[in-house]
Scaffold this motif. Structure first.
Motif, PDB file in Angstrom:
ATOM      1  N   PHE A  75     -13.982  32.710 -14.841  1.00  0.00           N
ATOM      2  CA  PHE A  75     -13.169  33.691 -15.402  1.00  0.00           C
ATOM      3  C   PHE A  75     -13.618  35.256 -15.711  1.00  0.00           C
ATOM      4  N   VAL A  92      -7.396  28.611 -17.834  1.00  0.00           N
ATOM      5  CA  VAL A  92      -8.624  28.624 -17.241  1.00  0.00           C
ATOM      6  C   VAL A  92      -9.090  27.150 -16.506  1.00  0.00           C
ATOM      7  N   ALA A 146      -9.288  36.889 -17.176  1.00  0.00           N
ATOM      8  CA  ALA A 146      -8.482  36.046 -18.127  1.00  0.00           C
ATOM      9  C   ALA A 146      -8.359  36.810 -19.440  1.00  0.00           C
ATOM     10  N   SER A 204     -15.620  27.681 -17.609  1.00  0.00           N
ATOM     11  CA  SER A 204     -15.411  26.553 -18.758  1.00  0.00           C
ATOM     12  C   SER A 204     -15.582  25.242 -18.116  1.00  0.00           C
TER      13      SER A 204
END
Length: 444
Positions: free
Chosen positions: A283, A277, A271, A63
């Motif tokens: 993740f 995150v 996740a 992310s």
């Protein structure tokens, strides 16, 4: 007595059987056999090297903004396309406060730009005004110079008239016509006129200094205008920077859709929805299955069998098929095991080849050139000798051979065998040299 009768009967029976067998052996036996033709060509041994299928590329999913994973659209093992939205992240922290602060910064920068532009306009007006003052000073200087020139010319005429009168008076005084005092008066007036003429002649107009001052004010006003223009440029950059920071804050505050970085299979997922995150650790991981990489570790002796760019056949036992690969990496240094890594790429558009599958490099190697090749099943070996039975005129003829190289199905030999000869592949173990045989049809 009874026991003796039984023994006589058994003796008679055995004798009769032996006579029947002897009569059968008198008949010539014909053995049915299968044959194959002898070939003469290069004998190639296929070398096999064990390998394994691995993913050509693994792409981490990270992310750009840390926050809460509010939507998760995939599960481990799912197949995804590049650009497909995998998840949505809501940023945490004081994102709204940051937006408000950046909005204030933008307004402040815009106000500074406005003030700088006003100062620039004022400086430009100051330059124009200073230039106008220069023109006025020049006009005044020209007028003053004209007046001074006229006064100087008038003083010159007065001096010349006074000098002429003084000269005439001196002549009369020398003749005694007039008193000497009159001459002195005329001479004094001539000296005064000369002094006044000289004063006007050397006098500089006061307006010339005013012109110089006005020109200096123009230079000063020009410098102020340049400084104001620099201030405007700096203010514009500050506005631009403030807007960039505002956009960044707005982007960070908005929910972020995380796209798939590549096409492939989700191999790891660490996740779930509601988890936090970061923008530092992935993740999830996407493994690309097309193309697939086939890796092997080979010895220094096997290394020469691989060259970058070669196309090699690869056997996949679990799929029971062969595919063509292209060698794209051959290491020149060994790894920690002392072996040399080799990599080849295979197309896997249907994604049937999975990471971890066993594979085998099939490396053809020319062993014996232009040799006789017989089916391995046709060979008979005994007492360190090898021979085959050739069918000649419906008889099995023994031909001794020397084995050069052997594989499961075919063997390279040397011997007195013509190319294309039929050699027996089944039934030869019960034959002797010269026995009659009949070749069975393939359908029987």
């Amino acid at each position: 007595m009874k026991r003796l009768s039984i023994l006589v009967f058994l003796l008679f029976f055995v004798t009769a059987c032996m006579q029947d067998e002897a009569s059968e052996e008198v008949e010539e036996r014909i053995t049915p056999v299968n044959v194959e033709s002898v070939k003469k060509e290069d004998f190639v041994i296929e070398r096999k090297i064990v390998a394994r299928a691995t993913s050509a590329e693994a792409s981490p999913v990270i992310s750009e903004t840390p926050g809460e994973l509010i939507t998760l659209n995939v599960a481990k093992g799912d197949r995804v396309e590049e650009g497909e939205t995998l998840a949505v992240v809501s940023p945490g922290g004081n994102a709204e406060d940051q937006i408000e602060l950046q909005q204030i910064a933008v307004r402040q920068a815009e106000k500074q730009l406005e003030n700088a532009q006003i100062s620039e306009d004022q400086a430009a007006q100051g330059v124009e005004s200073a230039k106008e003052q220069v023109e006025l000073a020049k006009q005044a200087s020209q007028s003053e110079e004209s007046q001074t020139a006229q006064a100087s010319e008038a003083a010159k005429q007065q001096y010349e008239q006074a000098k002429q009168l003084a000269d005439q008076t001196k002549k009369l005084a020398d003749e005694g016509t007039i008193p000497d005092a009159l001459f002195q008066q005329a001479q004094n007036r001539a000296d005064q006129a000369y002094a006044q003429y000289q004063q006007l002649k050397g006098q500089q107009p006061q307006s010339s200094s005013a012109v110089a001052q006005a020109e200096a004010q123009v230079d000063q006003a020009q410098q102020q205008l340049e400084q104001a223009q620099v201030a405007v440029d700096q203010a514009e950059l500050q506005v631009e920077q403030a807007n960039v920071q505002l956009n960044q804050a707005q982007n960070q505050a908005a929910n972020e859709a995380i796209p798939a970085p590549s096409t492939g299979e989700v191999s790891t997922l660490d996740a779930g929805e509601g988890d936090l995150v970061t923008n530092q650790q992935p993740f999830a991981t996407i493994v690309s299955l097309d193309p697939m990489t086939i890796t092997a570790s080979v010895t220094s002796e096997q290394l020469s069998l691989f060259n970058k760019g070669d196309e090699l056949e690869i056997e996949l036992p679990s799929l029971e098929e062969q595919v063509t690969s292209t060698v794209d990496y051959v290491s020149s240094v060994p790894d920690d095991t002392g072996l040399y890594p080799v990599e080849a790429t295979v197309s896997n558009s249907d994604e049937k080849i999975k990471p971890g599958m066993m594979a085998t490099f099939l490396l053809p190697e020319n062993i014996v050139e232009n040799t006789l090749i017989v089916p391995t099943d046709s060979l008979v070996e005994e007492n360190e000798e090898a021979y085959v039975y050739q069918v000649v005129d419906e008889k099995a003829v023994r031909v001794d051979v020397s084995i050069l190289e052997s594989q499961t199905e075919f063997t390279a030999v040397s011997g007195d065998l013509p190319e294309g000869a039929d050699v027996i592949t089944t039934g030869q173990l019960t034959l002797s040299d010269g026995d009659k045989v009949t070749i069975m049809e393939e359908d029987s």
